[in-house]
Design an enzyme around this catalytic site. Structure first.
Site: not given
Ligand code: ADP
Length: 741
Positions: A111-112, A155-157, A200, A292, A560, A568
């Protein structure tokens, strides 16, 4: 560069937090500064970009000191609804431009990273709108015509295509493994069954690797549902057989997103009811949840994040409007750059394949080593005690250790014993290394003899550095004949490689040595030929990093300098990677030695920084970096010359580095290599032909080489491989730990 031209980089963490984000931020800030840039932390993810003000702050070198060992992200993360709107993104452009920032390092999930890409595409339009509104002037717009971005996956996944590991996944595996170890002991006490749910939703990495590393009896993952419709009966049969063979606990790991072939969820509660109803098992469910995500990052997450953060900044320095944004990740043990949006698209394709029940495609997209791990787990959980010997030509194989104890040795023996028995062969355990082979201390190992060994540190079979000579070879030949040994698996270090090589080269004199032998690299020193990593090194590195964290914490009051001595032998791997993972200013390696000039220069640097308010200086040295300038000598020199400016303390970490239960990575790799070794011995065993080999990793892939190549690949005088991939990382360690004056 004039102040006007100074490149300004923003770094943010966004989406779910992950341990390792702090080392990544630290690395971005310090690499940026050392390359003449200004670096700004954008607090609270995209939200901070929209709010601006105090949420966008310039970072100095020291602002990211002392964060490498912290879990989570010190600059905060958030989900920002505002950034999903064009309005929000326009405001974000204005806020970045208020600081002159037009380069971004985004650490987050898909998403980010998608958001970052959209932001980059829209930048010129948003800029034009702000100009038209009068929110920015023409000169500002002209100075920042485009936005350069680079992505790293937090991402921990471990759910991302384009990188073998995401930031945080290894640490999450540590948490899961610790939990599984703890639960196994209570489960065994009461003869209970536990169903453990791990994170996951679309990715079974944590469940699969957690199950392998925790020695679990079954795992359910989203990408590969049980193949049969009546999976319930199949699972019950496997678990029941395990019980009948004497196992005191049963552990089932289930990923949050586990499902059957038709996409129906398989939940922890459902499995609990199944096992209670059908098997009458006392079954408990534990949902690991946010544990986790927590805790201090593992050694791997520290050094990987440090390396990719460094490369991310270098990538940004070369950003142009035409160049596609890149994702910086790790593939096959090397830092890589891949087109960002291709990786995002592939990642989404996995989730789509799962949703469409196209599991073959989902596994294909996950890549070869994931599928291999799945097959390994399937083999292990289905390995059963022998009902009757099924092999056409039953073999008698022997397993032994050599060298110092390495965490993961027991894990490898357990896999080798069970797999051999499952294939209808006999596995003999040789106690006390090659000395045991000389003395005939050889016993058959049955199924239950390795129960609980998956997670156990040390070497239950015993180990030493004996390399047989002269008449001892005759005794070994006699014992091989007496016990009708058809193949040897040596799990150990350099002395074991030398011993196997010796036996192989003496086969013309002793026909008994005409059997396959294979060496599996197990040494905390990571000093073995033909393998980029040896079993035990990751555990030792984690031990070092934890010890150094504590040492650093102890130095709160005074100025310090700590000189930490690590093991090793003649190989600097632990010193360099330990230094990189703990933020040491200086590492001293046996490959480079130590000169008086080095120490003088380091002393001058220390004086310079302590005079400017520095409180702690950390040096990591390998035990054999110089035989004359010992740790004690260095400390005495620094102490004397430091005068009243700072104190010096030494910490010789010693055997705590070899101890402890193996890390998840070492368990997984020990399992993977042991499976391949047993396959090798079975394929080649009993032919009366010599077939000496050694196994290892090259570019992340398993390779099996001829033992005759050992002398060519090894610098025997210095007892280390001629090629050491990690030596290339010295410059990064130096760049990140030396502030520009
Ligand atoms: P992750 O990055 O872990 O997948 P999210 O999907 O919740 O987590 O995305 C984190 C943030 O990134 C969102 O809250 C938003 O601000 C931004 N974001 C995610 N998808 C989009 C998108 N399609 N367009 C613009 N900003 C986005």
């Amino acid at each position: 560069m004039t102040a006007q031209e100074t490149l300004r980089i923003g770094v943010l963490t966004s989406g779910g937090d992950a341990p390792g984000m702090n080392p990544a931020v630290r690395s971005v800030v310090r690499t940026g500064i050392s390359r003449g840039c200004e670096v700004y932390a954008i607090y609270e993810g995209y939200q901070g970009m929209i709010v601006g003000g105090d949420l966008i702050r310039r970072m100095d070198w020291d602002d990211v000191g002392g964060i490498i060992q912290k879990g989570g992200t010190v600059i905060g993360t958030a989900r920002s609804a505002g950034f999903r709107t064009r309005e929000g993104r326009r405001q974000a452009v204005a806020n970045l431009l208020a600081h002159g920032i037009d380069r971004l390092v985004v650490i987050g999930g898909d998403g980010s990273l998608t958001g970052a890409n959209l932001f980059r595409q829209e930048w010129p339009e948003l800029l034009a709108e702000l100009l038209a509104e009068g929110a920015i002037d023409a000169a500002t717009a002209a100075r920042h015509p485009f936005l350069g971005i680079v992505g790293m996956v937090g991402s921990i996944d471990n759910d991302f295509c384009g990188t073998d590991m995401t930031i945080g996944a290894d640490t999450a595996l540590h948490r899961i493994t610790e939990a599984l170890d703890a639960i196994s002991s209570t489960a065994a006490s009461h003869q209970r069954t536990f169903v453990i749910e791990v994170m996951g939703r679309h990715c079974g990495y944590l469940a699969l690797m957690g199950a392998i590393s925790g020695g679990a009896d079954w795992a359910f993952i989203p990408e590969q549902p049980p193949e049969v419709d009546d999976w319930e009966t199949h699972v019950c049969e496997v678990l029941e057989t395990g019980r009948l063979s004497g196992r005191r606990d049963s552990i089932v790991v289930v990923a949050e997103g586990a499902r059957d072939r038709y996409g129906n969820p398989i939940t922890a509660d459902q499995i609990k009811r199944l096992l209670e109803d059908r098997l009458g098992e006392d079954t408990r469910v534990t949902i690991l949840g946010h544990v986790q995500r927590g805790g201090s990052p593992s050694a791997f997450d520290r050094w990987m994040s440090t390396l990719i953060g460094h490369t991310a900044v270098i990538e940004l320095l070369g950003a142009t409007p035409e160049r596609e944004p890149q994702l910086i990740g790790m593939r096959e043990n090397r830092v890589t750059r891949m087109p960002l949006m291709t990786c995002v698209a592939d990642t989404r394709a996995v989730a789509e394949a799962i949703a469409a029940h196209d599991y073959g495609r989902a596994m294909e997209l996950r890549g070869g080593s994931f599928s291999e791990a799945f097959r390994t787990l399937a083999t292990l959980v289905q390995s059963q005690p022998p009902q009757a010997s099924r092999a056409e030509r039953p073999l008698r194989l022997a397993v032994l250790h050599s060298g110092g104890p390495a965490p993961g040795m027991n894990t490898a023996v357990r896999v080798a014993v069970r797999l051999s028995i499952d294939h209808g062969h006999t596995m003999l355990g040789v106690r006390g290394g090659f000395q045991g082979l000389i003395e005939g201390d050889i016993r058959e190992m049955d199924w239950m003899s390795v129960s609980g060994w998956a997670t156990l540190g040390g070497a239950e079979l015993g180990t030493n550095r004996k390399i047989p000579q002269g008449a001892e070879l005759y005794q070994i030949a006699r014992n091989i004949e007496r016990h009708s040994i058809d193949g040897i698996l040596m799990i150990g270090g350099w002395s074991g490689y030398q011993a196997c090589h010796k036996l192989h080269s003496e086969r013309h004199i002793f026909p008994a040595f005409n059997i396959p032998m294979i060496c599996l690299p197990a040494s905390i020193n990571n000093n073995l030929p033909g393998s980029e990593l040896s079993i035990g090194a990751d555990t030792a590195l984690n031990n070092i990093v934890q010890a150094v964290d504590r040492i650093k914490q102890s130095a709160v009051a005074s100025r310090r300098c700590f000189v930490v001595e690590v093991m090793g032998r003649d190989c600097g791997y632990l010193a360099l990677m330990g230094g990189l993972s703990s933020g040491a200013e200086r590492v001293y390696l046996p490959e480079e030695g130590i000169t008086l000039r080095d120490m003088q220069r380091d002393l001058e640097e220390m004086r310079y920084w302590f005079q400017r308010g520095k409180r702690l200086s950390l040096m990591v040295r390998n035990e054999k970096a110089n035989p004359i300038y010992t740790t004690g000598f260095m400390c005495a020199l620094f102490e004397e010359e430091g005068g009243d400016l700072f104190e010096v303390r030494q910490a010789i970490l010693g055997h705590l580095q070899q101890g402890g239960d193996p890390s998840p990575f070492d368990r997984i790799q020990a399992t993977r290599l042991a499976v391949r070794c047993v396959e090798f011995l079975i394929a080649n065993g009993g032919r009366g032909e010599a077939n000496g080999a050694f196994i290892g990793y090259k570019n992340g892939k398993v390779q099996i080489l001829n033992i005759e190549d050992v002398p060519r690949m090894m610098d025997a005088e210095n007892a280390r491989p001629r090629e050491q991939w990690w030596m290339a990382l010295r410059d990064v360690a130096r760049a990140l730990n030396h502030p520009p004056e």
